[in-house]
Design a protein around this motif. Sequence first.
Motif, PDB file in Angstrom:
ATOM      1  N   SER A 120      13.448  -5.113  -2.213  1.00 46.31           N
ATOM      2  CA  SER A 120      12.923  -6.136  -1.027  1.00 46.31           C
ATOM      3  C   SER A 120      13.357  -5.113   0.088  1.00 46.31           C
ATOM      4  O   SER A 120      12.657  -5.561   0.409  1.00 46.31           O
ATOM      5  CB  SER A 120      14.497  -6.930  -1.792  1.00 46.31           C
ATOM      6  N   GLN A 155      13.951 -10.470  -1.311  1.00 45.55           N
ATOM      7  CA  GLN A 155      15.052 -12.120  -1.022  1.00 45.55           C
ATOM      8  C   GLN A 155      15.596 -11.414   0.075  1.00 45.55           C
ATOM      9  O   GLN A 155      16.476 -12.196   0.385  1.00 45.55           O
ATOM     10  CB  GLN A 155      16.147 -11.908  -2.317  1.00 45.55           C
ATOM     11  N   SER A 160      10.985 -13.158   1.299  1.00 42.52           N
ATOM     12  CA  SER A 160      11.606 -14.595   0.722  1.00 42.52           C
ATOM     13  C   SER A 160      10.170 -15.073   1.466  1.00 42.52           C
ATOM     14  O   SER A 160       9.567 -15.764   0.972  1.00 42.52           O
ATOM     15  CB  SER A 160      12.911 -15.157   0.773  1.00 42.52           C
ATOM     16  N   SER A 163       6.321 -14.089  -0.271  1.00 42.31           N
ATOM     17  CA  SER A 163       6.551 -13.887  -1.301  1.00 42.31           C
ATOM     18  C   SER A 163       5.908 -15.960  -0.783  1.00 42.31           C
ATOM     19  O   SER A 163       6.630 -16.530   0.145  1.00 42.31           O
ATOM     20  CB  SER A 163       8.128 -14.678  -2.139  1.00 42.31           C
ATOM     21  N   PHE A 168      12.051 -20.188  -3.026  1.00 41.04           N
ATOM     22  CA  PHE A 168      12.571 -18.952  -2.414  1.00 41.04           C
ATOM     23  C   PHE A 168      12.352 -19.455  -0.909  1.00 41.04           C
ATOM     24  O   PHE A 168      12.881 -19.569  -0.320  1.00 41.04           O
ATOM     25  CB  PHE A 168      12.216 -17.675  -2.300  1.00 41.04           C
ATOM     26  N   HIS A 169      11.685 -20.479  -0.401  1.00 43.80           N
ATOM     27  CA  HIS A 169      11.806 -21.091   0.486  1.00 43.80           C
ATOM     28  C   HIS A 169      12.860 -22.158   0.692  1.00 43.80           C
ATOM     29  O   HIS A 169      13.693 -22.255   1.957  1.00 43.80           O
ATOM     30  CB  HIS A 169      10.629 -21.796   0.938  1.00 43.80           C
TER      31      HIS A 169
END
Length: 281
Positions: A120, A155, A160, A163, A168-169
């Motif tokens: 990350s 993350q 995020s 991604s 993750f949203h």
Amino acid sequence: MTEMLSNSLAVMDIENLVHPQTNARAHLQKGPRVIVGAEGTRLFDDQGEEFIDCISAMWCCPIGFKSERLGRVAQEQLSKLGFYHIYKHHSHETAIRLAEKIIDTMNYPMSKVIYQNSGSEANEVALKLCWYHANATGQPKRRKLIGRQGGFHGQTAATSSLSGRLEFHRGFNLPLEGFLHTSSPHYYRMHEAGETEEQFSDRMASDLEKLILAEDPETIAGMFAEPIMGANGGVLPPKRLDRRLRNLPAVDGGAAARRLDLPQRALHHRHTTRAAGGRDP
């Protein structure tokens, strides 16, 4: 649910730990799988079960979960210098020699190494470097970054956002402004009837180019290509995709730096190189 003793590690876990990517309510009932030991690639839990983790503890342990050799090396290093930072012109022998070895080992053109603590953070630094490069070269409008639908890059709030995964949203007001996503190059799942891998790659490249042109190429700071998509199950890129992306006019014309998120590719390359007798296959 396995019955948990009031003084067990499982109960202590539930009372004190927050687990990433875990349903907190379900964890209260299910509890953790407590790992107590390892031998090579095999893990053992506190219930006496033995199993193999096929993704090497999130790709952190590619040489196995227990290594006496690494333990001896760590003990030797800790007895000499446990830690020191490399900020503000400071350095130390271990950081210097490891950086040289990484550059010598990589089968990819690179001139410098920057250390981070996790994937990350590594991707966070990479996207910041895209922005820094844009500002340093007098192109401050280049703020937008492109990821892939289904891709995973970390993350933090920024990674995020990069991604392309809704889980993750949701609940975090993500993605942040300026993060875009192009089509997922998952040939098995996403190809149309009768479409060859080469034709699929052409369509994926076309989707990316349309996105860049729609957003204005002069506003794109970079793209995170993720050649092997780990969060989608270790998906290999379809034939010809990398060459098609390199030759896109919108990219070749300097619209974007291309950043490769490579943890899975590094492991894949390590094993395929061995299989090919030490040569790049």
